[in-house]
Design a protein around this motif. Structure first.
Motif, short mmCIF file in Angstrom:
data_model
loop_
_atom_site.label_atom_id
_atom_site.label_comp_id
_atom_site.label_asym_id
_atom_site.label_seq_id
_atom_site.Cartn_x
_atom_site.Cartn_y
_atom_site.Cartn_z
N PHE A 184 15.71 92.80 25.12
CA PHE A 184 16.06 93.38 23.82
C PHE A 184 16.34 92.29 22.78
O PHE A 184 16.51 91.12 23.12
N LEU A 185 16.35 92.72 21.54
CA LEU A 185 16.75 91.88 20.41
C LEU A 185 18.05 92.43 19.85
O LEU A 185 18.26 93.65 19.88
N THR A 186 18.90 91.57 19.34
CA THR A 186 20.04 92.06 18.58
C THR A 186 19.76 91.80 17.11
O THR A 186 19.53 90.66 16.70
N LEU A 187 19.73 92.85 16.33
CA LEU A 187 19.51 92.73 14.89
C LEU A 187 20.85 92.51 14.21
O LEU A 187 21.87 93.09 14.60
N GLU A 188 20.84 91.65 13.19
CA GLU A 188 22.05 91.42 12.40
C GLU A 188 21.73 91.94 11.00
O GLU A 188 20.94 91.33 10.28
N LEU A 189 22.32 93.06 10.64
CA LEU A 189 21.92 93.75 9.41
C LEU A 189 23.09 93.78 8.42
O LEU A 189 24.25 93.85 8.82
N GLU A 190 22.75 93.73 7.15
CA GLU A 190 23.76 93.87 6.10
C GLU A 190 23.66 95.30 5.59
O GLU A 190 22.69 95.66 4.91
N ILE A 191 24.64 96.11 5.94
CA ILE A 191 24.61 97.52 5.55
C ILE A 191 25.88 97.84 4.77
O ILE A 191 26.99 97.69 5.29
N ASP A 192 25.71 98.22 3.51
CA ASP A 192 26.85 98.56 2.65
C ASP A 192 27.89 97.45 2.63
O ASP A 192 29.10 97.69 2.76
#
Ligand code: FES
Length: 364
Positions: free
Chosen positions: A57-65
């Motif tokens: 798997f990949l771990t996504l690092e997202l900027e959400i709100d």
């Protein structure tokens, strides 16, 4: 003459993707798999090929709100096609990450990712015959494995059973039909609970059962089994196989089912404190909570015991979901690759595998 973008992806001499050097992935396209499932295909920002074991798997690092959210997704693509890497995501109504991905990620979008990680892979459990059992979007790591063997023309005998709500919810339906058609070693069978508005289901109906499995793969006791899906699905599969006398040493499963994991772990975390044990104070700045945590307890466990709900998934330092900024204090951390050295140097910790060595201040 300038090189076309597509030809650029195929340039020789591309080394393996190294997220330590550049962790930006650029979306090249989005594909609808079903009415609520999409595949997102990414290339690396720096020229590179993706190397991984199917099932990782990949771990996504997202900027959400305005918040950084880490979330792991199993890779749906196959390492035999190293120019792009893909994840396949079901939109969960009311969820934080999956609706955001569906709404916001388009060709050209840039996201950060860590990985590939994980040990749920048939490459580490060689067998001549496999049984893949998936429920819902748990199909993705198993599809990565199936695509890999298919691309390599491997004579592995694979029976792939996928449980879906209705025919409209069968992910990769046409691709699996094509693989079954062209590859005598591959067989895909879907089990649906109900009809779709536009299709009466003529195949196996209901929930996957032992009697169905005996019809689909009469030799299933001889097969190495890989299962991925919601926790209740996997629990039912385990019970079914155990009832049939299957050798569970040959059983492998994976789930990133947040709700269930959190509930399970909250129950586990409710172990009583050891009387007289030294405790440290852990302050969470965003939640405005201060809790106590013993030196032998992971910060995440202590937080759950105190009734806090914090993001986590694997709880073993692998996925990066619980990554948090440590503003003060010292921890002892034994992780399994879910955090980069430069992030540790910048004060990040994985709270699922960090034990306090002093009072702490955590930005959560
Ligand atoms: S929950 Fe996976 S690294 Fe902490």
């Amino acid at each position: 003459m300038s090189i076309e973008p597509v030809a650029r992806l195929l340039e020789p001499g591309r080394g393996p993707w190294d997220p330590e050097a550049s962790d930006i992935l650029v979306c090249r396209g989005v594909r609808d798999e079903t009415h609520d499932v999409r595949t997102f295909l990414f290339e690396s920002e720096q020229p590179a090929r993706f190397h991984y074991e199917p099932g990782q798997f990949l771990t996504l690092e997202l900027e959400i709100d305005g918040r950084t959210v880490n979330r792991c997704y199993t890779i749906s693509s196959a390492p035999t096609r190293p120019h792009l890497i893909s994840i396949t995501v079901k939109r969960i109504p009311g969820g934080v990450v999956s609706p955001w991905l569906h709404q916001n990620v388009r060709a050209g979008s840039r996201i950060r990712a860590v990985g590939p990680l994980g040990d749920f892979t048939s490459f580490r459990h060689h067998a001549s015959k496999y049984l893949f059992l998936s429920g819902g979007s748990g199909i993705t790591p198993l599809m990565s494995m199936a695509r890999t063997y298919h691309d390599l023309a491997e004579a592995r005998d694979i029976v792939f059973v996928h449980a879906a709500r209705s025919p409209a919810d069968i992910i990769y339906r046409h691709e699996q039909a094509m693989m079954s058609h062209t590859n005598p070693h591959f067989r895909a069978v879907a089990v649906c609970e109900a009809d779709s508005p536009g299709e009466v289901w003529g195949g196996f109906r209901g929930r996957l059962s032992l009697s169905m499995l005996q019809l689909i793969a009469p030799d299933f006791l001889e097969r190495e089994v890989f299962t991925c899906g919601p926790a209740p699905f996997m629990a039912a599969v385990r019970a079914m196989l155990a009832q049939a006398g299957y050798d569970m040493a040959r059983y492998h499963e994976e789930s990133f089912d947040f709700g269930t994991l959190m509930a399970e772990e909250a129950a586990e975390a409710a172990a009583p404190a050891v009387p007289g044990e030294q405790v440290f104070k852990v302050e969470f700045t965003k939640s405005r909570r201060v809790i106590e945590c013993g030196p032998d307890t992971n910060v995440l466990d202590a937080a759950r015991k105190a009734g806090m709900r914090l993001p986590s998934s694997c709880t073993k330092g692998l996925c990066g979901t619980c990554k948090s900024r440590k503003l003060a204090g010292e921890v002892e951390m034994t992780h399994q690759g879910g955090i980069r050295q430069r992030e540790i140097d910048q004060g990040m910790v994985l709270i699922c595998c960090a034990k306090p060595r002093s009072d702490l201040v955590i930005e959560r």
